[in-house]
Motif scaffolding. Structure first.
Motif, PDB file in Angstrom:
ATOM      1  N   LEU A   1      -2.925  10.342  -4.299  1.00 41.87           N
ATOM      2  CA  LEU A   1      -4.012  10.684  -3.765  1.00 41.87           C
ATOM      3  C   LEU A   1      -4.491  10.673  -4.302  1.00 41.87           C
ATOM      4  O   LEU A   1      -5.553   9.029  -3.448  1.00 41.87           O
ATOM      5  CB  LEU A   1      -4.606  12.138  -3.749  1.00 41.87           C
ATOM      6  N   ALA A   2      -4.887   9.863  -5.231  1.00 45.78           N
ATOM      7  CA  ALA A   2      -5.262   8.891  -5.989  1.00 45.78           C
ATOM      8  C   ALA A   2      -5.405   7.668  -5.855  1.00 45.78           C
ATOM      9  O   ALA A   2      -6.119   6.514  -5.898  1.00 45.78           O
ATOM     10  CB  ALA A   2      -5.339   8.889  -7.742  1.00 45.78           C
ATOM     11  N   PHE A   3      -4.181   7.548  -6.099  1.00 47.79           N
ATOM     12  CA  PHE A   3      -2.771   5.752  -5.335  1.00 47.79           C
ATOM     13  C   PHE A   3      -4.093   5.536  -4.467  1.00 47.79           C
ATOM     14  O   PHE A   3      -3.933   3.986  -3.516  1.00 47.79           O
ATOM     15  CB  PHE A   3      -1.827   5.714  -5.343  1.00 47.79           C
ATOM     16  N   ALA A   4      -3.670   6.071  -3.216  1.00 41.93           N
ATOM     17  CA  ALA A   4      -4.480   6.125  -1.557  1.00 41.93           C
ATOM     18  C   ALA A   4      -5.025   5.644  -1.523  1.00 41.93           C
ATOM     19  O   ALA A   4      -5.625   4.956  -1.034  1.00 41.93           O
ATOM     20  CB  ALA A   4      -3.666   7.089  -0.964  1.00 41.93           C
ATOM     21  N   LYS A   5      -6.499   6.529  -2.545  1.00 43.72           N
ATOM     22  CA  LYS A   5      -7.446   5.949  -2.409  1.00 43.72           C
ATOM     23  C   LYS A   5      -8.018   4.758  -3.106  1.00 43.72           C
ATOM     24  O   LYS A   5      -8.856   3.883  -2.165  1.00 43.72           O
ATOM     25  CB  LYS A   5      -8.589   7.395  -3.147  1.00 43.72           C
ATOM     26  N   ALA A   6      -7.067   4.753  -3.851  1.00 48.64           N
ATOM     27  CA  ALA A   6      -7.219   2.889  -4.011  1.00 48.64           C
ATOM     28  C   ALA A   6      -7.422   1.641  -3.844  1.00 48.64           C
ATOM     29  O   ALA A   6      -7.386   0.609  -4.262  1.00 48.64           O
ATOM     30  CB  ALA A   6      -6.812   2.826  -6.019  1.00 48.64           C
ATOM     31  N   ASN A   7      -6.105   2.511  -2.579  1.00 49.72           N
ATOM     32  CA  ASN A   7      -5.720   1.283  -1.991  1.00 49.72           C
ATOM     33  C   ASN A   7      -6.411   1.392  -0.447  1.00 49.72           C
ATOM     34  O   ASN A   7      -6.208   0.831   0.844  1.00 49.72           O
ATOM     35  CB  ASN A   7      -3.534   1.741  -1.805  1.00 49.72           C
ATOM     36  N   GLY A   8      -7.300   1.517  -0.559  1.00 48.43           N
ATOM     37  CA  GLY A   8      -8.233   1.921   0.842  1.00 48.43           C
ATOM     38  C   GLY A   8      -8.068   2.943   1.557  1.00 48.43           C
ATOM     39  O   GLY A   8      -8.459   2.713   2.904  1.00 48.43           O
ATOM     40  N   TYR A   9      -7.216   3.897   1.759  1.00 46.65           N
ATOM     41  CA  TYR A   9      -7.285   5.270   2.419  1.00 46.65           C
ATOM     42  C   TYR A   9      -8.101   5.632   2.358  1.00 46.65           C
ATOM     43  O   TYR A   9      -8.756   5.722   1.666  1.00 46.65           O
ATOM     44  CB  TYR A   9      -5.507   5.322   2.801  1.00 46.65           C
ATOM     45  N   THR A  10      -8.565   6.549   3.557  1.00 45.46           N
ATOM     46  CA  THR A  10      -9.214   6.981   3.646  1.00 45.46           C
ATOM     47  C   THR A  10      -9.559   8.359   3.966  1.00 45.46           C
ATOM     48  O   THR A  10     -10.186   9.538   3.605  1.00 45.46           O
ATOM     49  CB  THR A  10     -10.758   6.811   4.952  1.00 45.46           C
TER      50      THR A  10
ATOM     51  N   ARG B   1       0.987  -1.389   0.096  1.00 43.54           N
ATOM     52  CA  ARG B   1       0.067   0.316   0.028  1.00 43.54           C
ATOM     53  C   ARG B   1       0.564   1.342  -0.115  1.00 43.54           C
ATOM     54  O   ARG B   1       0.213   2.130   0.592  1.00 43.54           O
ATOM     55  CB  ARG B   1      -0.908  -0.116   1.307  1.00 43.54           C
ATOM     56  N   ALA B   2       2.222   1.295  -0.605  1.00 38.49           N
ATOM     57  CA  ALA B   2       2.860   2.418  -0.960  1.00 38.49           C
ATOM     58  C   ALA B   2       3.673   2.274  -2.482  1.00 38.49           C
ATOM     59  O   ALA B   2       3.098   1.553  -2.696  1.00 38.49           O
ATOM     60  CB  ALA B   2       4.185   1.831   0.520  1.00 38.49           C
ATOM     61  N   ALA B   3       3.758   3.732  -2.571  1.00 36.12           N
ATOM     62  CA  ALA B   3       3.767   4.227  -4.242  1.00 36.12           C
ATOM     63  C   ALA B   3       5.139   5.320  -3.675  1.00 36.12           C
ATOM     64  O   ALA B   3       4.649   6.048  -3.471  1.00 36.12           O
ATOM     65  CB  ALA B   3       2.699   4.150  -5.121  1.00 36.12           C
TER      66      ALA B   3
ATOM     67  N   VAL C   1      -5.283   5.880   7.500  1.00 41.05           N
ATOM     68  CA  VAL C   1      -4.201   6.654   7.395  1.00 41.05           C
ATOM     69  C   VAL C   1      -3.484   6.061   6.419  1.00 41.05           C
ATOM     70  O   VAL C   1      -2.680   5.924   7.504  1.00 41.05           O
ATOM     71  CB  VAL C   1      -4.104   7.418   8.835  1.00 41.05           C
ATOM     72  N   CYS C   2      -2.958   7.608   5.894  1.00 43.33           N
ATOM     73  CA  CYS C   2      -1.603   7.066   4.921  1.00 43.33           C
ATOM     74  C   CYS C   2      -1.400   8.577   5.147  1.00 43.33           C
ATOM     75  O   CYS C   2      -1.239   9.799   5.282  1.00 43.33           O
ATOM     76  CB  CYS C   2      -1.709   6.939   2.644  1.00 43.33           C
TER      77      CYS C   2
END
Length: 157
Positions: free
Chosen positions: A103-112, A52-54, A77-78
Motif C-alpha cells: 500500500l505504501a508503494f501504491a500511494k507513492a506511485n500515485g494510486y488513490t 507502477r507495479a511491484a 486505482v491499483c
C-alpha cells in the motif's frame, strides 16, 4: 525469526508459484477463474516489471515465505494481487507487513485506491484486509479475469 522483505527477483518465480497454488489447493480454490490457472502465476517477476507495479517477497534465511503485489487496474486505482504465504509463515503478522509495504508503494506511485479480489474460503485473509481498512464492494471492479473470486474489497490510500 529474521524475515526480510525485498523486491521480487528473476529466480523467485517457481517458489512463489508453488506457494500460491499450494495455498489455493489448501482452501479448495484450485479452480478456473482464480490465479491457480492464471499463466502469469508462473512468471511473477516478468509481470511486475510493468510501470507502477511491484511485488514484494518475504524470505527467511534464503527461504521464500510468500509475497504480495501491486498492479494497475484502471486510472488511479491499483489492485493488491497474489498475496499468499506458506503455512509456516501465517499468523505472525507477515501478511500485514507485506500488505502495508504494498500500500505504501501504491500511494507513492500515485494510486488513490487499492482494490482486491478474494473469496470467503480465505477467511483469515479477509479478516486482515478488513482490519487494514478494506471495505466490501457489491461487485467486481475492472476485468481481472478472476471470475472464481466472489468477494471484492477496496481501500482509500
Amino acid at each position: 525469526m529474521e524475515i526480510k522483505i525485498r523486491s521480487i527477483a528473476p529466480g523467485d518465480n517457481a517458489a512463489l508459484a508453488h506457494i500460491v497454488r499450494a495455498a489455493l489447493r489448501e482452501h479448495n480454490m484450485a479452480k478456473p477463474g482464480t490465479v491457480y490457472t492464471d499463466e502469469s502465476t508462473d512468471h511473477l517477476y516478468e509481470l511486475y516489471q510493468a510501470p507502477r507495479a511491484a511485488y514484494f517477497v518475504a524470505e527467511e534465511n534464503g527461504e521464500i515465505l510468500g509475497g504480495a503485489g501491486i498492479g494497475a487496474l484502471e486510472g488511479d486505482v491499483c489492485e493488491l494481487q497474489k498475496m499468499y504465504l506458506a503455512p509456516a509463515a501465517r499468523g505472525k503478522g507477515l501478511g500485514k507487513k507485506l500488505i502495508l509495504q504494498s500500500l505504501a508503494f501504491a500511494k507513492a506511485n500515485g494510486y488513490t485506491q487499492c482494490y482486491l479480489e478474494t473469496s470467503p474460503e480465505l477467511a483469515q485473509a479477509v479478516k486482515v484486509y478488513a482490519h487494514l481498512g478494506f471495505r466490501d464492494l457489491p461487485g467486481p471492479l475492472g476485468n481481472t479475469g478472476h471470475f472464481g473470486c466472489d468477494r471484492w474489497m477496496i481501500r482509500d490510500l
